[in-house]
Design a protein around this motif. Sequence first.
Motif, PDB file in Angstrom:
ATOM      1  N   ILE A  88       0.849  -1.188   0.000  1.00  0.00           N
ATOM      2  CA  ILE A  88       0.000   0.000   0.000  1.00  0.00           C
ATOM      3  C   ILE A  88       0.886   1.240   0.000  1.00  0.00           C
ATOM      4  O   ILE A  88       1.757   1.396   0.873  1.00  0.00           O
ATOM      5  N   GLU A  89       0.675   2.142  -0.942  1.00  0.00           N
ATOM      6  CA  GLU A  89       1.500   3.341  -1.062  1.00  0.00           C
ATOM      7  C   GLU A  89       1.200   4.324   0.062  1.00  0.00           C
ATOM      8  O   GLU A  89       0.080   4.385   0.568  1.00  0.00           O
ATOM      9  N   PRO A  90       2.208   5.114   0.479  1.00  0.00           N
ATOM     10  CA  PRO A  90       2.012   6.086   1.574  1.00  0.00           C
ATOM     11  C   PRO A  90       0.867   7.061   1.325  1.00  0.00           C
ATOM     12  O   PRO A  90       0.184   7.478   2.265  1.00  0.00           O
ATOM     13  N   ALA A  91       0.642   7.450   0.064  1.00  0.00           N
ATOM     14  CA  ALA A  91      -0.428   8.399  -0.233  1.00  0.00           C
ATOM     15  C   ALA A  91      -1.797   7.829   0.136  1.00  0.00           C
ATOM     16  O   ALA A  91      -2.714   8.578   0.496  1.00  0.00           O
ATOM     17  N   VAL A  92      -1.943   6.519   0.062  1.00  0.00           N
ATOM     18  CA  VAL A  92      -3.211   5.878   0.419  1.00  0.00           C
ATOM     19  C   VAL A  92      -3.463   6.026   1.919  1.00  0.00           C
ATOM     20  O   VAL A  92      -4.573   6.355   2.348  1.00  0.00           O
ATOM     21  N   TYR A  93      -2.410   5.795   2.729  1.00  0.00           N
ATOM     22  CA  TYR A  93      -2.566   5.947   4.179  1.00  0.00           C
ATOM     23  C   TYR A  93      -2.936   7.384   4.535  1.00  0.00           C
ATOM     24  O   TYR A  93      -3.783   7.619   5.405  1.00  0.00           O
ATOM     25  N   ARG A  94      -2.301   8.333   3.856  1.00  0.00           N
ATOM     26  CA  ARG A  94      -2.604   9.743   4.139  1.00  0.00           C
ATOM     27  C   ARG A  94      -4.049  10.068   3.775  1.00  0.00           C
ATOM     28  O   ARG A  94      -4.745  10.799   4.499  1.00  0.00           O
ATOM     29  N   GLY A  95      -4.520   9.521   2.661  1.00  0.00           N
ATOM     30  CA  GLY A  95      -5.907   9.758   2.269  1.00  0.00           C
ATOM     31  C   GLY A  95      -6.894   9.179   3.269  1.00  0.00           C
ATOM     32  O   GLY A  95      -7.924   9.794   3.587  1.00  0.00           O
ATOM     33  N   VAL A  96      -6.590   8.006   3.788  1.00  0.00           N
ATOM     34  CA  VAL A  96      -7.458   7.385   4.787  1.00  0.00           C
ATOM     35  C   VAL A  96      -7.437   8.189   6.085  1.00  0.00           C
ATOM     36  O   VAL A  96      -8.475   8.383   6.738  1.00  0.00           O
ATOM     37  N   GLU A  97      -6.264   8.678   6.481  1.00  0.00           N
ATOM     38  CA  GLU A  97      -6.166   9.484   7.705  1.00  0.00           C
ATOM     39  C   GLU A  97      -6.999  10.758   7.599  1.00  0.00           C
ATOM     40  O   GLU A  97      -7.641  11.179   8.568  1.00  0.00           O
ATOM     41  N   ARG A  98      -6.995  11.383   6.422  1.00  0.00           N
ATOM     42  CA  ARG A  98      -7.832  12.583   6.241  1.00  0.00           C
ATOM     43  C   ARG A  98      -9.314  12.243   6.368  1.00  0.00           C
ATOM     44  O   ARG A  98     -10.094  13.021   6.931  1.00  0.00           O
ATOM     45  N   ALA A  99      -9.701  11.077   5.825  1.00  0.00           N
ATOM     46  CA  ALA A  99     -11.108  10.676   5.921  1.00  0.00           C
ATOM     47  C   ALA A  99     -11.502  10.425   7.381  1.00  0.00           C
ATOM     48  O   ALA A  99     -12.627  10.738   7.797  1.00  0.00           O
ATOM     49  N   ILE A 100     -10.571   9.891   8.182  1.00  0.00           N
ATOM     50  CA  ILE A 100     -10.853   9.685   9.607  1.00  0.00           C
ATOM     51  C   ILE A 100     -10.993  11.025  10.313  1.00  0.00           C
ATOM     52  O   ILE A 100     -11.895  11.232  11.133  1.00  0.00           O
ATOM     53  N   GLU A 101     -10.094  11.983  10.000  1.00  0.00           N
ATOM     54  CA  GLU A 101     -10.164  13.301  10.620  1.00  0.00           C
ATOM     55  C   GLU A 101     -11.449  14.031  10.244  1.00  0.00           C
ATOM     56  O   GLU A 101     -12.033  14.750  11.062  1.00  0.00           O
ATOM     57  N   ASP A 102     -11.915  13.824   9.008  1.00  0.00           N
ATOM     58  CA  ASP A 102     -13.153  14.471   8.558  1.00  0.00           C
ATOM     59  C   ASP A 102     -14.396  13.813   9.145  1.00  0.00           C
ATOM     60  O   ASP A 102     -15.501  14.350   9.016  1.00  0.00           O
ATOM     61  N   GLY A 103     -14.236  12.650   9.746  1.00  0.00           N
ATOM     62  CA  GLY A 103     -15.382  11.941  10.309  1.00  0.00           C
ATOM     63  C   GLY A 103     -16.146  11.107   9.311  1.00  0.00           C
ATOM     64  O   GLY A 103     -17.210  10.564   9.645  1.00  0.00           O
ATOM     65  N   THR A 104     -15.628  10.956   8.087  1.00  0.00           N
ATOM     66  CA  THR A 104     -16.333  10.154   7.080  1.00  0.00           C
ATOM     67  C   THR A 104     -16.022   8.670   7.207  1.00  0.00           C
ATOM     68  O   THR A 104     -16.719   7.847   6.617  1.00  0.00           O
ATOM     69  N   LEU A 105     -14.969   8.337   7.975  1.00  0.00           N
ATOM     70  CA  LEU A 105     -14.623   6.944   8.208  1.00  0.00           C
ATOM     71  C   LEU A 105     -14.358   6.724   9.689  1.00  0.00           C
ATOM     72  O   LEU A 105     -13.721   7.553  10.346  1.00  0.00           O
ATOM     73  N   SER A 106     -14.867   5.608  10.226  1.00  0.00           N
ATOM     74  CA  SER A 106     -14.482   5.188  11.571  1.00  0.00           C
ATOM     75  C   SER A 106     -13.156   4.451  11.476  1.00  0.00           C
ATOM     76  O   SER A 106     -12.664   4.150  10.385  1.00  0.00           O
ATOM     77  N   LEU A 107     -12.555   4.154  12.621  1.00  0.00           N
ATOM     78  CA  LEU A 107     -11.305   3.401  12.604  1.00  0.00           C
ATOM     79  C   LEU A 107     -11.509   2.016  12.000  1.00  0.00           C
ATOM     80  O   LEU A 107     -10.668   1.524  11.250  1.00  0.00           O
ATOM     81  N   ARG A 108     -12.654   1.366  12.345  1.00  0.00           N
ATOM     82  CA  ARG A 108     -12.951   0.075  11.726  1.00  0.00           C
ATOM     83  C   ARG A 108     -13.174   0.251  10.229  1.00  0.00           C
ATOM     84  O   ARG A 108     -12.694  -0.554   9.417  1.00  0.00           O
ATOM     85  N   GLY A 109     -13.899   1.288   9.859  1.00  0.00           N
ATOM     86  CA  GLY A 109     -14.157   1.537   8.447  1.00  0.00           C
ATOM     87  C   GLY A 109     -12.893   1.805   7.663  1.00  0.00           C
ATOM     88  O   GLY A 109     -12.779   1.413   6.497  1.00  0.00           O
ATOM     89  N   ALA A 110     -11.903   2.467   8.305  1.00  0.00           N
ATOM     90  CA  ALA A 110     -10.645   2.755   7.621  1.00  0.00           C
ATOM     91  C   ALA A 110      -9.922   1.454   7.263  1.00  0.00           C
ATOM     92  O   ALA A 110      -9.407   1.301   6.148  1.00  0.00           O
TER      93      ALA A 110
END
Length: 519
Positions: A458-480
Amino acid sequence: MRPILVRTHAVAWSGITAHIIAVETHVGSGLVSFNLVGMPDASVRESRDRVRAALQSCGVDWFEHRVTVNLSPAGIPKAGSAFDLAIAVGLLAARGVVSPKAVDGAVFMAELGLDGSLRPIRGVLPAVVGARREGMAQVVVAEDSLAEARLLPGVEVLGFAHLRDLVAHFGGRLPEGLPALSAREAPAVQPEVSHAHDEVDLADVRGQAFAAEGLVLAAAGGHHLLLVGEPGAGKTMLAKRLPTILPPLDDEDAIEVTAIHSICGTFDPSRGLMRTPPIETPHHSATMAAIIGGGTGVPRPGAISRAHAGVLVLDEAAEFSPQVLDAMRQPLESGVVNLHRARHHVEYPARFQLVLASNPCPCGHAISRRKSCMCSSLQRRRYMSRLSGPLLDRMDIQIPMMTPSPAELSDPPAYTSADARKLVAQARERARERWRGTPWTMNAHVPSRLLHDPKCGIEPAVYRGVERAIEDGTLSLRGADRVLRLALTIADVRGARRVGLSELVSSLKFRNGVDNANS
């Protein structure tokens, strides 16, 4: 009189695990009685009358002494009629009809008819597995159970139609009367064949390319699937075609699935081991015990266990009891279901793919392009709230489905079952190679810690994108984590070596139920 002690063996089940039970028969002086001890339930205690009648039908006089039959170890609950034969053989050995040494190394499991006939029981396959594990040399079953008992190699299996057959085989002799029949060795094992769901095909689904693609991803990675759409859009049709694109079960899963269905009495031994992933489609009126498992006495497997290594389809999911739906949350995570009762604790396998199909509202037209919804906003919220947030958070793929237009129906199908099955097999092989050296073979089952291992690609940019979605509240930790697992599956289906932003975008699209074609 001089006491007589004889030992035979039977089987007791705890879940799908079989335990060898020593059936100790003691005949001694004292008040004439027949005592059965060792935690038997009512069905086991009834064996006294069946065994008495069966022996008398064979010309064997009943004991005018104190008879005690101990089922050891006593701490394991015993249920069912499978102990009849072991008790009867113990009494025959105590009478001197057969040699105690000749029957000591065998496991006996069959129900007795009042005429001395041997009748089949449930759970023969897991019983043979247990006998092989415990090093027992021989298994004796009813003639009608031979096909099932011989599915597993490594154990000598004998089958008899009547007690007279059994006695003759072990060198004994019953009083003259009915002719002794010849003992029958188990027939040769028939080749194991896969019985695919040939009556349906994914090519029947037209105008739902996005949904068909989501179905392929669900099959490739073992992901759970939610289908929400208006009546007649094809939700049920699509869900029932998921087993047609799944690969056959491997040996370990086939034995486990067959054992579960053997215990449930839903297994046809003439077809060999169950190689086709099972599908369960319970009605929305099903109770907690029917779905999760339970019942009186020793808890029985429910639909989630019968769907182990296969698919559980809950059509009209919002009509199910919310308590029943939420009870599936723990098995969805762990792959097993633990049923606790006052005197029993049973664990059944329950690693299944869940497919929920639901209308979006009571009238079903909340997302329709052709009909207006007649429900109020309160009715819509109340209807969909029956699917709780924690349950929906476990659904990796969520697909909105609308009735296709005539032009869309004229398009060729997105996949046939044969083509999709090849694609799924290739994707699973890539996942198996990625997780080689670990206990996991499918992306949906991989623990969170491995998703952050650089080896998974998994490329680093993917992790960063998921982290932003968690910060925005669009993903839970399980959802991430579930988005990352789905992105891995998308890469496997595409044949990509690494997971990039393209796979992340597609994963979020399926996670959030966004069909670009219909948006």
